[in-house]
Scaffold this active site. Structure first.
Site, mmCIF file in Angstrom:
data_model
loop_
_atom_site.group_PDB
_atom_site.id
_atom_site.type_symbol
_atom_site.label_atom_id
_atom_site.label_comp_id
_atom_site.label_asym_id
_atom_site.label_seq_id
_atom_site.Cartn_x
_atom_site.Cartn_y
_atom_site.Cartn_z
ATOM 1 N N ARG A 38 23.020 -27.117 -45.043
ATOM 2 C CA ARG A 38 23.482 -27.363 -43.662
ATOM 3 C C ARG A 38 24.733 -28.240 -43.627
ATOM 4 O O ARG A 38 25.565 -28.088 -42.732
ATOM 5 C CB ARG A 38 22.347 -27.984 -42.838
ATOM 6 C CG ARG A 38 21.276 -26.943 -42.528
ATOM 7 C CD ARG A 38 20.033 -27.520 -41.911
ATOM 8 N NE ARG A 38 19.196 -26.448 -41.380
ATOM 9 C CZ ARG A 38 17.994 -26.630 -40.864
ATOM 10 N NH1 ARG A 38 17.473 -27.833 -40.809
ATOM 11 N NH2 ARG A 38 17.299 -25.614 -40.396
ATOM 12 N N LYS A 199 2.787 -11.657 -38.470
ATOM 13 C CA LYS A 199 2.113 -11.403 -37.186
ATOM 14 C C LYS A 199 3.026 -10.810 -36.122
ATOM 15 O O LYS A 199 4.137 -11.255 -35.929
ATOM 16 C CB LYS A 199 1.533 -12.715 -36.661
ATOM 17 C CG LYS A 199 0.420 -13.251 -37.556
ATOM 18 C CD LYS A 199 -0.230 -14.451 -36.933
ATOM 19 C CE LYS A 199 -1.535 -14.782 -37.641
ATOM 20 N NZ LYS A 199 -2.144 -15.982 -37.078
ATOM 21 N N GLY A 357 14.187 -18.130 -41.998
ATOM 22 C CA GLY A 357 13.897 -18.755 -43.293
ATOM 23 C C GLY A 357 13.344 -17.813 -44.354
ATOM 24 O O GLY A 357 13.855 -17.744 -45.471
#
Length: 399
Positions: A38, A199, A357
């Site tokens: 980052r 999910k 991610g």
């Protein structure tokens, strides 16, 4: 996407104070930064402003201190890592507004850089309190947002400041917005989207939006089992949200009306246990899954068929792995399709944008992250963008 100003639109900024929102919410272990990604993303913006002679004040949050000061969540802990990446000395200022910041501005010379304290130590940050916004803005001449990863939050330093100071997108934010515009804003068609992960419930809004936007929707991971079950396939003891069968059916119906082809695995890799290289591993047609087996990846011939789909497309948006990629050999489908997408990107026939991610980890694992057109490291903001939502931090820049 409406127009926004970039660093190219800045006039002479010598000696002016730039309030720059960056993402310094870095992973730490034993008081040391373990991943500098980052900082590296924000470095071009910070260094460009410093080279142009601005006094650069970095604003960032760190963890979730909820309006309290915790020494363990002070941004003073990341100064060393930031100095290392930038190759410059960085001052630390233990406040974000008021006299102490004003004094620091007085000490800084043109081209100097300072990090202000964790913005979330102040309750007004997450509430986007106008008084806090005014107090922070009082020490700055212009505002630069280079933190796309926080752009889905309407906080004082991600959204509020853009309304009270001249506002610009930093280089990382600019690259992200331009890449996303190419992927779903004004994409070259046909467009494919790959959505995987465990999910359906976590990506319902993404799926509902995408079927109205793309030509091909490839569903993988545990969520594919929910769609298969909704179509009457017995998925054995696979991860599956049976209570979402109705929602899955609705999404498939919307896709049909919108002219979007949904690709579900017709060949799968199954096992009786979830472990690396289990003895019960086999590949079968999706209708041959036994009651005591679980689907853990997409089978090789189905992956080849998906590769053929990508070869007909001009744009790809990818979020989530196709199988349980952290465990060998259930990474095979994700790696194979990632390599196809990368090769098509390198030859210039595909614009590929990936985010989230797990997706970044999977593409790094496949060794092809560098070949994609663009990889977004923003999790929540990338997902909300895929849902078609307006991101407050982005909207404020084009206000």
């Amino acid at each position: 996407m409406s127009a926004f100003k970039t660093l190219d639109d800045l006039g002479d900024v010598t000696g002016k104070v730039a309030l720059v929102r960056v993402d310094l919410n870095l992973p730490m272990q034993d008081g040391a930064v373990t991943d500098e990604t980052r900082i590296r993303a924000a470095a071009p913006t910070i260094l460009e402003l410093a080279e142009k002679g601005a006094k650069v004040l970095l604003l960032a949050h760190f963890g979730r201190p909820k309006g309290e000061r915790w020494s363990t969540q002070s941004l003073s802990m990341v100064v060393g890592a930031v100095e290392k990446v930038l190759g410059k000395e960085v001052m630390f200022v233990p406040e974000i507004a008021g006299d102490i910041v004003a004094q620091a501005v007085g000490i800084l010379r043109a081209g100097d850089i300072a990090i202000l304290e964790n913005t979330r130590f102040w309750k007004g940050e997450e509430k986007n309190d106008p008084e806090l916004v005014k107090a922070i803005a009082a020490n700055g001449d212009f505002y630069v947002n280079d933190a796309f990863s926080a752009a889905h939050r309407a906080h004082a330093t991600t959204e509020g400041l853009a309304h009270v100071l001249p506002a610009y997108a930093g280089r990382s934010m600019q690259a992200e917005l331009e890449a996303l515009d190419k992927a779903l804003g004004k994409p070259e068609k046909p467009v494919a989207a790959i959505v995987g992960g465990a999910k359906v419930s976590s990506k319902l809004d993404v799926l509902k939006h995408l079927v109205t936007q793309v030509d091909h929707l490839i569903i993988g991971g545990g969520m594919a089992n929910t769609f298969l079950a909704a179509k009457g396939v017995d998925v054995g003891k696979s991860l599956c949200e049976h209570d979402l069968a109705g929602t899955a059916t609705e999404i498939l119906e919307t896709a049909e009306k919108s002219g979007c082809t949904v690709h579900l695995p017709y060949e799968v890799v199954v096992s009786k246990e979830f472990a690396a290289n289990p003895p019960s591993l086999r590949t079968c047609n999706v209708h041959e899954v036994a009651a005591d087996e679980m689907i853990l990846d997409v089978g090789p011939s189905a992956v080849e068929a998906l590769a053929d789909v990508l070869k007909t497309c001009r744009t790809l948006v990818w979020n989530g792995p196709l199988g349980a990629f952290e465990t060998v050999p259930f990474d095979a489908a994700t790696v194979a399709l990632a390599k196809t997408a990368a090769a098509l990107t390198v030859e210039g026939s595909l614009i590929s944008v990936a985010g989230g991610g797990d997706t970044v980890a999977a593409l790094n694992h496949a060794g092809v992250a560098g070949d994609f057109s663009y990889i977004s490291t923003a999790g929540g903001a990338f997902l909300e963008w895929m849902e078609g939502k307006e991101l407050p931090g982005v909207a404020a820049l084009s206000a």
